[in-house]
Motif scaffolding. Structure first.
Motif, PDB file in Angstrom:
ATOM      1  N   VAL A 175     -28.078  39.881 -47.476  1.00 51.64           N
ATOM      2  CA  VAL A 175     -27.293  39.144 -46.478  1.00 51.64           C
ATOM      3  C   VAL A 175     -28.097  37.924 -46.029  1.00 51.64           C
ATOM      4  N   THR A 176     -27.554  36.754 -46.293  1.00 45.89           N
ATOM      5  CA  THR A 176     -28.295  35.536 -45.963  1.00 45.89           C
ATOM      6  C   THR A 176     -27.706  34.880 -44.721  1.00 45.89           C
ATOM      7  N   GLU A 177     -28.415  33.895 -44.240  1.00 44.16           N
ATOM      8  CA  GLU A 177     -27.930  33.137 -43.090  1.00 44.16           C
ATOM      9  C   GLU A 177     -26.581  32.481 -43.442  1.00 44.16           C
ATOM     10  N   THR A 178     -26.472  32.041 -44.689  1.00 41.89           N
ATOM     11  CA  THR A 178     -25.212  31.445 -45.137  1.00 41.89           C
ATOM     12  C   THR A 178     -24.054  32.427 -45.000  1.00 41.89           C
ATOM     13  N   ASP A 179     -24.288  33.681 -45.395  1.00 43.75           N
ATOM     14  CA  ASP A 179     -23.237  34.694 -45.271  1.00 43.75           C
ATOM     15  C   ASP A 179     -22.777  34.818 -43.822  1.00 43.75           C
ATOM     16  N   ARG A 180     -23.766  34.882 -42.946  1.00 48.14           N
ATOM     17  CA  ARG A 180     -23.445  35.043 -41.523  1.00 48.14           C
ATOM     18  C   ARG A 180     -22.652  33.850 -40.998  1.00 48.14           C
ATOM     19  N   ARG A 181     -23.079  32.678 -41.427  1.00 49.01           N
ATOM     20  CA  ARG A 181     -22.390  31.473 -40.969  1.00 49.01           C
ATOM     21  C   ARG A 181     -20.951  31.468 -41.492  1.00 49.01           C
ATOM     22  N   ARG A 182     -20.808  31.880 -42.735  1.00 46.17           N
ATOM     23  CA  ARG A 182     -19.465  31.919 -43.299  1.00 46.17           C
ATOM     24  C   ARG A 182     -18.580  32.903 -42.544  1.00 46.17           C
ATOM     25  N   ASN A 183     -19.178  34.007 -42.122  1.00 47.69           N
ATOM     26  CA  ASN A 183     -18.380  34.963 -41.363  1.00 47.69           C
ATOM     27  C   ASN A 183     -17.971  34.390 -40.007  1.00 47.69           C
ATOM     28  N   ARG A 184     -18.898  33.702 -39.365  1.00 49.14           N
ATOM     29  CA  ARG A 184     -18.561  33.086 -38.067  1.00 49.14           C
ATOM     30  C   ARG A 184     -17.434  32.075 -38.220  1.00 49.14           C
ATOM     31  N   ASN A 185     -17.472  31.330 -39.334  1.00 44.84           N
ATOM     32  CA  ASN A 185     -16.437  30.309 -39.551  1.00 44.84           C
ATOM     33  C   ASN A 185     -15.335  30.798 -40.480  1.00 44.84           C
ATOM     34  N   TYR A 186     -15.073  32.089 -40.440  1.00 42.61           N
ATOM     35  CA  TYR A 186     -14.078  32.727 -41.316  1.00 42.61           C
ATOM     36  C   TYR A 186     -12.779  31.927 -41.369  1.00 42.61           C
ATOM     37  N   GLU A 187     -12.343  31.435 -40.221  1.00 44.81           N
ATOM     38  CA  GLU A 187     -11.031  30.774 -40.149  1.00 44.81           C
ATOM     39  C   GLU A 187     -10.985  29.517 -41.029  1.00 44.81           C
ATOM     40  N   ASP A 188     -12.080  28.766 -41.032  1.00 47.41           N
ATOM     41  CA  ASP A 188     -12.116  27.557 -41.865  1.00 47.41           C
ATOM     42  C   ASP A 188     -11.978  27.913 -43.341  1.00 47.41           C
ATOM     43  N   TYR A 189     -12.687  28.951 -43.740  1.00 46.63           N
ATOM     44  CA  TYR A 189     -12.629  29.357 -45.144  1.00 46.63           C
ATOM     45  C   TYR A 189     -11.255  29.918 -45.477  1.00 46.63           C
ATOM     46  N   TYR A 190     -10.703  30.620 -44.503  1.00 45.29           N
ATOM     47  CA  TYR A 190      -9.372  31.201 -44.702  1.00 45.29           C
ATOM     48  C   TYR A 190      -8.384  30.108 -45.079  1.00 45.29           C
ATOM     49  N   ARG A 191      -8.414  29.022 -44.293  1.00 47.41           N
ATOM     50  CA  ARG A 191      -7.490  27.915 -44.572  1.00 47.41           C
ATOM     51  C   ARG A 191      -7.734  27.329 -45.955  1.00 47.41           C
ATOM     52  N   ALA A 192      -9.010  27.161 -46.280  1.00 41.69           N
ATOM     53  CA  ALA A 192      -9.349  26.581 -47.591  1.00 41.69           C
ATOM     54  C   ALA A 192      -8.902  27.507 -48.727  1.00 41.69           C
ATOM     55  N   PHE A 193      -9.199  28.799 -48.583  1.00 41.40           N
ATOM     56  CA  PHE A 193      -8.794  29.772 -49.611  1.00 41.40           C
ATOM     57  C   PHE A 193      -7.273  29.777 -49.755  1.00 41.40           C
ATOM     58  N   ASP A 194      -6.613  29.817 -48.607  1.00 36.07           N
ATOM     59  CA  ASP A 194      -5.169  29.959 -48.627  1.00 36.07           C
ATOM     60  C   ASP A 194      -4.524  28.777 -49.352  1.00 36.07           C
ATOM     61  N   GLU A 195      -4.997  27.602 -49.052  1.00 31.45           N
ATOM     62  CA  GLU A 195      -4.424  26.433 -49.716  1.00 31.45           C
ATOM     63  C   GLU A 195      -4.743  26.448 -51.205  1.00 31.45           C
ATOM     64  N   MET A 196      -5.961  26.818 -51.518  1.00 33.18           N
ATOM     65  CA  MET A 196      -6.356  26.915 -52.918  1.00 33.18           C
ATOM     66  C   MET A 196      -5.435  27.879 -53.682  1.00 33.18           C
ATOM     67  N   LEU A 197      -5.188  29.037 -53.079  1.00 30.96           N
ATOM     68  CA  LEU A 197      -4.336  30.036 -53.732  1.00 30.96           C
ATOM     69  C   LEU A 197      -2.928  29.491 -53.915  1.00 30.96           C
ATOM     70  N   GLU A 198      -2.425  28.866 -52.863  1.00 30.07           N
ATOM     71  CA  GLU A 198      -1.073  28.302 -52.890  1.00 30.07           C
ATOM     72  C   GLU A 198      -0.940  27.264 -54.015  1.00 30.07           C
ATOM     73  N   TYR A 199      -1.879  26.367 -54.072  1.00 26.20           N
ATOM     74  CA  TYR A 199      -1.781  25.234 -54.994  1.00 26.20           C
ATOM     75  C   TYR A 199      -2.019  25.622 -56.443  1.00 26.20           C
ATOM     76  N   THR A 200      -2.673  26.743 -56.654  1.00 23.01           N
ATOM     77  CA  THR A 200      -3.068  27.064 -58.033  1.00 23.01           C
ATOM     78  C   THR A 200      -2.409  28.347 -58.530  1.00 23.01           C
ATOM     79  N   ASP A 201      -1.379  28.762 -57.835  1.00 26.22           N
ATOM     80  CA  ASP A 201      -0.647  29.971 -58.230  1.00 26.22           C
ATOM     81  C   ASP A 201       0.450  29.561 -59.202  1.00 26.22           C
TER      82      ASP A 201
END
Lengths: 493, 493
Positions: A175-201
């Motif tokens: 578990v790295t500091e990056t992992d922790r930061r990503r968890n704190r900013n989960y919402e930002d990644y969620y939006r990015a993932f969601d759009e990625m999934l939408e656009y490439t489905d």
């Protein structure tokens, strides 16, 4: 799309065990069919950190014979990889026909985490999405099965898993500091993932979203999807596709109007002195420019095509003589090796792309697809029809990466070819240059001429236009090629 | 050696021109013979900065058809390369039989400039020299021609050339602070070069020291040497070598005494419960250790050999199940591809070495040379006789690099093999596992047994000993392998 995933679903313990056993058995059996039918399978896993990609892959591949299955972990790009187009490292690793490739992270990391963390512009993201869709389509059009899994967990679940890993001294380092930061900013990644999934489905390569709180359930869903998708792909292989009626004209790009071969003048010539003077001057200039390219990290890709005995070798030699061997490669393209035949046809060119700042000269090119492979029936009519668009897309990726792409058709007429063939035949030191195949190809001149005209018509894009080199007089053709190369570089700098 | 180079020699202008023309013509013709006779040629250039390596190579390769010639510039090692043994990147690039490879800098940079600049210990330098000599000998013994050129200039001449490059705005960037520092400390490098040349000037791969003040003279000498050496090598290929009378016993390494196969007990077995309990415990332990290996960057190489149907696949599966797929690869070794056949036999294993911290499991190994290739006559008697020593050397390089090397012979008796063959034949889902070849190999059991005993006798070194796995009871064999792997890792940590 992620909001439609039911994360609360749970597998029933009792049922799951026998179901899993059944699926495992079927998975281990189906690999023989994949091999027999030469179906290439790409299975990629993306998803949240700690969603269980690693153990999912570990379990999945135990069902497969390692002789036909490979796992690729896409760690951060290496030096080598960073000096190539973004998709290079993925193209390089596509599986052979009949093989399974499992990917731990994939090209999608370049538009999800990278997007959030490198602050990519919207334009870059959209361009990368476009490139990815083309990449996947080129694979699936060629018969690849592309299976995309996204392992989904909630923010809370992710935190719980990081905590658990950190609580154990054997796993805390994971578990790295990056992992922790990503968890704190989960919402930002969620939006990015969601759009990625939408656009490439896409229909040809849809996403499979896997609720991953319950590991057994996740496994069941993945195994089940893998099996049914493979079965479907195997069944589809058996269905013959109708041949297209007429050439499928590539639509997406702006094409430059080219003359018909028959209308190209061939009477230009150069005297020996003028040739020598010009040659010396142009080579000196190209040599200077090669230094600049190297420093500015601009890649140059020069493709040579032309009639047999049109003088490709000698022309290339005059260009190469001006270059520093540390910064260029000549790639002679002969008939494909068995391994090359077992990949999508552009693979052997992707793997030969130069590093940035380097020059790659191709002695024959990817255009073999729409010439010799078309005429000799080495590929299906669908395949070479499709190729015009695919090749334009390929060259588009190269130019967007920053490459200067030059394509030369070395032109002579039939009489001149006959003179050169005869000369080769009669000169002992040149006899190796002439084969029966050359004579056979010569008989098909009209068919080749038609194919070349199609090629010039459909693949002369504004970003990578064709140049017809008048090689009836070899000296004239060499000077012409050098001038074109120099002018393309100069107009870039 | 360098003090014997006459730097004042000059070429006579008049003679040189015609001589050069003649040599160029001969060079361009001899490539056909190289190709026909499948002679692989390695031409490496080392020497002082600004001695003219670049332009020498540029000119030399213009005489060759690019279809049979490749230039490799050995820039500083990349990430990928740094995570492998030092010679890995050179092994990886050795030419195919019939091809010419020209190297701009080579493995010699690791014992010359690197020596001065990284302050290597005497011991390291000597070890690297030893490895290099082995590398070159393995190539030349396999029929490679290795041509080594050192371009020599004086301190004063070097300074003059740097000044000239810096005086021209097109080339000034090519002179770096490092170049200047190297020129100031010319004497240190001189000593390092001189010793390197002295220590690595072997009969099979001698150095050619080229006085390079006069560029034309240097070129004449290089061209002349290339030509005569190739001619000599071609002539030698025609001379048949006598087969060795008895097995050439490798001399250099300490061998561990191994039992004869016939004396290995096969009656050990495990009950299902005990097996399951042990398996679970050992896999958990190996999984922990895999983490540690990864962090400590220790590579592990496990080679599986054994009788057909001895249970290699199942054994490997139990080991792999404990590993994280991001950190291991299984390499199934089938009959060599055409490209693999066109290289020294160890090449396909060199190219499959793991990164540091990773595990590579080989399902069949480089020992094919002294088993199937020996018995089926796929290589000459000289070749497999030589192989015992070569393989020990190979494994020595691996262990000195830091790898844990484990070699398993999975043993069963003839009756057990027959039972398993019959079972495979009678079970539809297993039929693909049994081929006519398996039955044919079975008939040669006594010959194989002799070969295996030789292999165990001559390649069980103290750094990479063989382990005989009692696989008559598959469960017992799996536990045995896991225990051996774990104990090898533990004793390293």
């Amino acid at each position: 799309m992620l909001d439609q995933v039911n994360l609360n679903k749970k597998a029933s313990k009792e049922q799951a065990k026998s179901e899993l056993k059944r699926l495992e058995e079927e998975l281990s059996l189906i690999q023989q069919e994949i091999k027999k039918e030469k179906l290439p399978v790409v299975i990629l896993f993306d998803g949240w950190g700690a969603a269980g990609k690693g153990s999912m892959i570990a379990d999945l591949i135990l069902n497969f014979d390692p002789r036909g299955c490979r796992v690729i972990s896409n760690a951060p790009a290496t030096d080598e990889e960073r000096r190539r187009p973004l998709l290079w490292r993925y193209w390089r690793n596509i599986p052979e026909y009949g093989q399974i490739m499992v990917l731990d992270r994939s090209w999608y990391q370049d538009i999800s985490t990278a997007r959030v963390e490198d602050g990519l512009s919207r334009e870059t993201v959209l361009q990368r999405i476009g490139d990815i869709k083309i990449f996947e389509r080129q694979l699936t059009d060629d018969g690849y099965l592309v299976l995309k899994f996204f392992l989904h967990i909630s923010k809370k679940e992710q935190k719980k898993r990081f905590d658990k890993l950190e609580g154990d001294k054997n796993t805390e380092w994971r578990v790295t500091e990056t992992d922790r930061r990503r968890n704190r900013n989960y919402e930002d990644y969620y939006r990015a993932f969601d759009e990625m999934l939408e656009y490439t489905d896409t229909p040809n390569a849809p996403w499979h979203l896997i609720p991953s709180h319950d590991r057994t359930l996740a496994k069941l869903e993945v195994y089940h999807t893998v099996l049914t998708s493979i079965r479907k792909a195997l069944a589809q292989k058996a269905v013959p596709q109708p041949a297209p009626g007429k050439v499928m004209i590539p639509q997406t790009f702006t094409l430059v109007k080219m003359p018909e071969l028959a209308d190209v003048p061939l009477d230009n010539a150069l005297g020996k002195d003028e040739y020598n003077r010009k040659l010396k001057k142009l080579q000196a200039r190209l040599s200077e420019l090669h230094n600049v390219l190297y420093r500015e990290k601009i890649p140059v890709i020069i493709g040579y095509e032309g009639w047999d005995a049109a003088g490709k070798g000698g022309n290339i030699k005059r260009v190469a003589a001006a270059l520093d061997p540390r910064g260029y490669d000549v790639h002679p393209i002969a008939s494909p090796t068995p391994s090359e035949l077992a990949h999508q046809y552009l693979w052997r060119f992707w793997t030969r792309l130069p590093k940035d700042g380097h020059v790659a000269i191709f002695d024959r090119t990817w255009y073999g697809r729409v010439m010799v492979e078309r005429l000799e029936g080495f590929c299906t009519p669908q395949a070479w029809h499709r190729a015009y668009q695919e090749i334009n897309e390929f060259e588009r990726v190269l130019t967007e990466w920053g490459a200067i792409v030059l394509k030369f058709w070395l032109h002579i007429d039939q009489d001149e070819q006959l003179r050169r063939f005869t000369d080769r035949q009669n000169t002992p030191s040149k006899q190796w240059k002439i084969t029966d195949e050359d004579w056979r190809n010569r008989e098909k001149w009209p068919l080749y001429e038609e194919a070349v005209n199609d090629m010039l018509r459909y693949t002369s894009t504004d970003f990578a236009p064709w140049h017809i080199i008048q090689s009836q007089d070899k000296k004239y053709g060499r000077i012409q090629a050098l001038e074109l190369i120099i002018s393309a570089i100069e107009s870039r700098l």
